[in-house]
Write a protein that holds these residues in place. Sequence first.
Motif, PDB file in Angstrom:
ATOM      1  N   LYS A 173      19.406  22.419  24.096  1.00  0.00           N
ATOM      2  CA  LYS A 173      18.469  21.832  23.415  1.00  0.00           C
ATOM      3  C   LYS A 173      17.069  23.231  23.127  1.00  0.00           C
ATOM      4  CE  LYS A 173      15.237  18.295  23.236  1.00  0.00           C
ATOM      5  NZ  LYS A 173      15.602  16.558  23.083  1.00  0.00           N
ATOM      6  N   SER A 174      16.605  23.244  24.439  1.00  0.00           N
ATOM      7  CA  SER A 174      15.649  24.473  24.549  1.00  0.00           C
ATOM      8  C   SER A 174      15.917  26.186  24.838  1.00  0.00           C
ATOM      9  CB  SER A 174      15.247  24.349  26.427  1.00  0.00           C
ATOM     10  OG  SER A 174      16.208  24.729  26.388  1.00  0.00           O
ATOM     11  N   PHE A 175      17.048  26.294  23.662  1.00  0.00           N
ATOM     12  CA  PHE A 175      18.653  27.453  23.611  1.00  0.00           C
ATOM     13  C   PHE A 175      18.897  27.264  22.475  1.00  0.00           C
ATOM     14  CE2 PHE A 175      17.371  28.539  28.123  1.00  0.00           C
ATOM     15  CZ  PHE A 175      17.311  29.697  27.687  1.00  0.00           C
ATOM     16  N   ARG A 176      18.483  26.753  21.576  1.00  0.00           N
ATOM     17  CA  ARG A 176      18.953  26.100  20.399  1.00  0.00           C
ATOM     18  C   ARG A 176      18.663  27.464  19.892  1.00  0.00           C
ATOM     19  NH1 ARG A 176      20.910  20.314  20.309  1.00  0.00           N
ATOM     20  NH2 ARG A 176      22.035  20.818  22.173  1.00  0.00           N
ATOM     21  N   HIS A 177      17.424  28.127  19.766  1.00  0.00           N
ATOM     22  CA  HIS A 177      16.902  29.467  18.870  1.00  0.00           C
ATOM     23  C   HIS A 177      17.701  30.736  19.302  1.00  0.00           C
ATOM     24  CE1 HIS A 177      14.037  28.777  22.355  1.00  0.00           C
ATOM     25  NE2 HIS A 177      14.033  30.105  21.728  1.00  0.00           N
ATOM     26  N   PHE A 178      18.556  30.762  20.454  1.00  0.00           N
ATOM     27  CA  PHE A 178      19.450  31.669  20.526  1.00  0.00           C
ATOM     28  C   PHE A 178      20.782  31.838  20.845  1.00  0.00           C
ATOM     29  CE2 PHE A 178      15.114  32.648  23.733  1.00  0.00           C
ATOM     30  CZ  PHE A 178      14.987  33.691  23.355  1.00  0.00           C
ATOM     31  N   GLN A 179      21.049  30.632  19.097  1.00  0.00           N
ATOM     32  CA  GLN A 179      22.430  30.657  19.231  1.00  0.00           C
ATOM     33  C   GLN A 179      22.938  31.380  18.813  1.00  0.00           C
ATOM     34  OE1 GLN A 179      24.210  27.383  19.845  1.00  0.00           O
ATOM     35  NE2 GLN A 179      23.130  25.535  18.680  1.00  0.00           N
ATOM     36  N   LYS A 180      22.543  32.732  17.853  1.00  0.00           N
ATOM     37  CA  LYS A 180      23.622  33.953  17.617  1.00  0.00           C
ATOM     38  C   LYS A 180      23.634  34.159  18.774  1.00  0.00           C
ATOM     39  CE  LYS A 180      22.070  33.277  12.677  1.00  0.00           C
ATOM     40  NZ  LYS A 180      20.678  33.491  11.531  1.00  0.00           N
ATOM     41  N   ASN A 181      22.789  35.003  20.058  1.00  0.00           N
ATOM     42  CA  ASN A 181      22.728  35.907  21.126  1.00  0.00           C
ATOM     43  C   ASN A 181      24.261  35.674  21.908  1.00  0.00           C
ATOM     44  OD1 ASN A 181      19.757  35.662  19.867  1.00  0.00           O
ATOM     45  ND2 ASN A 181      19.656  37.013  21.976  1.00  0.00           N
ATOM     46  N   PHE A 182      24.445  33.734  21.878  1.00  0.00           N
ATOM     47  CA  PHE A 182      25.761  33.506  22.246  1.00  0.00           C
ATOM     48  C   PHE A 182      27.124  33.376  22.112  1.00  0.00           C
ATOM     49  CE2 PHE A 182      21.973  31.474  24.792  1.00  0.00           C
ATOM     50  CZ  PHE A 182      22.352  32.562  25.596  1.00  0.00           C
TER      51      PHE A 182
END
Length: 329
Positions: free
Chosen positions: A120-129
């Motif tokens: 959840k804490s990394f959802r804002h980086f979805q596009k980086n992965f």
Amino acid sequence: MPNPAYSLESFLIQRRANPTNHFVLGNDAGDADSIISAISLAYVESVYFGGQLTPIVSIPQEVFRYERPDANVILELAGIDNPSDKLLFIDDLNEMLLSDTEKGLASRSLTLVDHNTINKSFRHFQKNFIVTQIVDHHKDEKQYKETCIGKDRNIAFDHGHALVASTTTLVAERLLENSPPYPPSIGIVLLGTILLDSVNLDESVGKVTERDRDVVNALLLYTDWNKAVPSSYLKKEEDGNITVDTNELFWKIQHSKYDPVFWTSLSAKRALQYDYKDFHHHHGFDTAHLWKNQGEHFGISTILMSGIDFMNKEGFYASTLAFMKQKQI
């Protein structure tokens, strides 16, 4: 060519200095299985299969150092001194991804271990992965089916049950696809974590499976324990070869986790976040009968001390309410 003589410590130091474009990340709780499966899978894939994987510890460095005695002990037994200085942590990943975003760099590959949906804490980086691999033993949440398929989607869960006690069992199965002998540094981290998660292969606890047992036997048989760092968990067999006393190894790790001195030293807040799990209806736990609003969460913290002693910690009441507010539970 793979170089199995390449120690786990050397690998970690090299990856910390020069991270690759492919990360391996465990779940938010960051227990020993999440930490060790990320480290060991990155090592196995890189050393034996020509991958370029960098392990990330899924909790902050300070939390790892002071709140994960079991993971620290496992790594120290593998000959890694001061493990927190040799690893990359979630804060390091945050910085790298912010830098990627600023520079407009392409997405990096991601392997998820011990969970199968990005934290959840990394959802804002979805596009980086781009999630290209999953190694897990929890219910499949059916994400990333376009980028992670076939053998790269290794989720050992079926009919409501985990098929292995530990994600590290799946990493060990991957290692065993190669010819032995295996270096003791990788053998001990895998063996130690499987024993911890299966409660020393105890049938009565209901976690251990045949796959866990097979892997433990194979690691005992095919690891070159003669090259291991001398320790009380090693014993000499009648033929002069060195092997592992699994009971001694298990209790060495387990004791660190239950040590009363450790639990007394933790603040109420640190104790609450030590082994915290978040539950909601998307994770296969139906909360509809508990709340009218299905979007709500509840959390469970595993605290290994008596309830009375825990509630007597300084600031228990205020810390617990603040923790619940922070986690929105």
